[in-house]
Design a protein around this motif. Structure first.
Motif, PDB file in Angstrom:
ATOM      1  N   THR A  34       0.717  -1.092   0.095  1.00  0.00           N
ATOM      2  CA  THR A  34      -0.087   0.055   0.034  1.00  0.00           C
ATOM      3  C   THR A  34       0.958   1.192   0.094  1.00  0.00           C
ATOM      4  O   THR A  34       0.464   2.268  -0.548  1.00  0.00           O
ATOM      5  CB  THR A  34      -0.910   0.039   1.253  1.00  0.00           C
ATOM      6  N   GLN A  35       2.216   1.092   0.724  1.00  0.00           N
ATOM      7  CA  GLN A  35       2.936   2.459   0.971  1.00  0.00           C
ATOM      8  C   GLN A  35       3.519   2.741  -0.352  1.00  0.00           C
ATOM      9  O   GLN A  35       3.798   3.704  -0.891  1.00  0.00           O
ATOM     10  CB  GLN A  35       4.115   2.242   1.928  1.00  0.00           C
ATOM     11  N   ASN A  37       2.009   1.788  -3.435  1.00  0.00           N
ATOM     12  CA  ASN A  37       1.133   2.164  -4.268  1.00  0.00           C
ATOM     13  C   ASN A  37       0.803   3.871  -3.870  1.00  0.00           C
ATOM     14  O   ASN A  37       0.742   4.491  -5.117  1.00  0.00           O
ATOM     15  CB  ASN A  37      -0.230   1.559  -4.099  1.00  0.00           C
ATOM     16  N   ASN A  38       0.880   4.105  -2.727  1.00  0.00           N
ATOM     17  CA  ASN A  38       0.511   5.321  -2.517  1.00  0.00           C
ATOM     18  C   ASN A  38       1.874   6.560  -2.726  1.00  0.00           C
ATOM     19  O   ASN A  38       1.378   7.569  -3.409  1.00  0.00           O
ATOM     20  CB  ASN A  38       0.350   5.722  -0.926  1.00  0.00           C
ATOM     21  N   GLU A  39       3.102   5.858  -2.886  1.00  0.00           N
ATOM     22  CA  GLU A  39       4.086   6.627  -3.196  1.00  0.00           C
ATOM     23  C   GLU A  39       3.998   7.084  -4.742  1.00  0.00           C
ATOM     24  O   GLU A  39       4.328   7.937  -5.363  1.00  0.00           O
ATOM     25  CB  GLU A  39       5.495   6.111  -2.966  1.00  0.00           C
ATOM     26  N   LEU A  41       1.263   7.251  -6.386  1.00  0.00           N
ATOM     27  CA  LEU A  41       0.127   8.354  -6.537  1.00  0.00           C
ATOM     28  C   LEU A  41       0.538   9.670  -6.292  1.00  0.00           C
ATOM     29  O   LEU A  41       0.108  10.677  -6.923  1.00  0.00           O
ATOM     30  CB  LEU A  41      -1.002   7.868  -5.665  1.00  0.00           C
ATOM     31  N   LYS A  42       1.501   9.798  -5.223  1.00  0.00           N
ATOM     32  CA  LYS A  42       1.885  11.160  -4.916  1.00  0.00           C
ATOM     33  C   LYS A  42       3.271  11.712  -5.379  1.00  0.00           C
ATOM     34  O   LYS A  42       3.350  12.941  -5.295  1.00  0.00           O
ATOM     35  CB  LYS A  42       1.792  11.371  -3.306  1.00  0.00           C
TER      36      LYS A  42
END
Length: 385
Positions: A34-35, A37-39, A41-42
């Motif tokens: 998840t981390q 994937n979030n990285e 995204l941002k």
């Protein structure tokens, strides 16, 4: 270097196309993915598309294909009605022209990428596959260039996480509680689960007397002595949070969630209707009040970290927590409601009742026989020695 930085660094290596993240259930593999994937995204990156999909123990590959299809623009009804082979061709044609990252969570067996229509990531196409699994052997069979083990938290990380979940207000409520909390955290730290620290921490968040903490220590230490093996210790420790739930109705509602397939997204409103139908929410005669009670119970289970929120309207149960719930229902023998379930068999009508009863009776007979044999063996061993 942190494990996140290690994985992120591997994603920048051209010769690395496939990365396998392996470790025990509940150790934090999904959180790590998840981390990542979030990285993506941002931050700005060189990839055309980043795709996330959950595989699970009983893979639903058409669903995985649909998740991939959505990300590459196939989301209409015509595409959804195509066969899996037709979808695979469409996905392949779309992805072969793109530089992609595919994040696959919770693989139990090797996944044939060609069945999904996914080109194998390599130096030529510069795409990446990152997957999580409990088995290092699956990493080898998937021909991962990098196999990275997700380890248990070190003591300081464990202690920091536990304190965060308990809350400073509880830790400050008595001078002796921080010392007792450290003992509880060390009992959980011996487990291969960051999840255990989270769940037990939330269960202790409302305990503000030394008597409650001393009781928790005794229960947890008792579980450790009765179940010395690492695998067997997990469920008895986590069961403390189940025992801490405030009512039998809430416990029944929690156990009911284990009937859904692993990693299943459960609609809150549907779940509450099921609970009402089962007679769990009988405190009120009014249907709206019963639904409010259902939402309150979901809130209690989310706060206890026994359920997870996927979105505003959807919840899910961690696979380790689900296994623990099934262990309570099937092995612990103190559950009022017995159930026998088969997931992912595509039933559209109830199966023949008598056949299911016979199968269930056979399972019970085998279970009773194993207990009898175990008891007789123990008695014989005692006489022998």
């Amino acid at each position: 270097m942190s494990i996140f930085n290690k994985v992120w660094s591997c994603l920048g290596e051209e010769q690395v196309g496939i990365i396998g993240l392996y470790g025990l259930g509940g150790v934090g593999k999904t959180t790590l993915l998840t981390q990542i994937n979030n990285e993506f995204l941002k931050t700005t990156h060189d990839f055309d598309v980043v795709i996330w999909a959950v595989v699970s123990r009983d893979p639903d590959f058409p669903k995985v294909q649909d998740e991939i299809g959505k990300k590459v623009g196939f989301c209409d009804g015509i595409w959804r009605n195509k066969s899996k082979d037709e979808k695979a061709i469409d996905v392949f044609r779309a992805l072969r022209k793109k530089r992609f990252v595919l994040l696959l969570d919770d693989i139990w067996e090797p996944v044939n990428l060609s069945v999904l229509g996914v080109p194998v990531p390599n130096e030529e196409n510069k795409s990446k596959l990152v997957f999580t699994t409990r088995s290092e052997d699956v990493c080898r069979q998937m021909e991962a260039e990098k196999n990275i083990k997700v380890e248990c938290l070190a003591w300081q990380e464990s202690w920091d996480l536990f304190q965060k979940k308990v809350g400073q207000d509880t830790l400050d409520s008595h001078a002796e509680i921080p010392m007792l909390a450290e003992i509880v955290a060390k009992e959980c730290c011996g487990l291969p689960l960051a999840l255990a620290l989270v769940i037990i921490g939330r269960a202790m968040a409302c305990k503000k007397t030394t008597e409650e903490w001393n009781y928790a220590i005794k229960v947890l230490q008792g579980a450790a002595s009765i179940f010395p093996g690492m695998g067997d210790r997990v469920f008895p420790i986590l069961k403390f949070s189940f025992d801490s739930l405030p009512s039998d109705a809430i416990k029944s509602c929690f156990l009911y969630c284990s009937l859904f397939p692993e990693d299943f997204n459960i609609l809150k409103e549907n779940l509450i209707d099921y609970w009402i139908g089962e007679g769990f929410l009988h405190e009120f005669d009014d249907i709206d009040e019963a639904r409010n009670q259902g939402h309150n119970i979901i809130g209690i289970l989310l706060n206890a970290c026994l359920l997870e929120k996927s979105s505003r309207d959807i919840i899910r149960m961690h696979d380790v927590v689900r296994d623990m719930a099934l262990w309570i229902a099937c092995e612990h023998g103190k559950v009022k409601d017995e159930f026998f379930v088969r997931t992912r068999v595509g039933l559209i009508e109830a199966p023949e009742f008598t056949r299911w009863v016979k199968e269930l009776e056979s399972l019970k007979q085998l279970h009773d026989l194993s207990i009898t044999l175990e008891s007789r063996f123990s008695q014989s061993a005692a006489l022998k020695f």
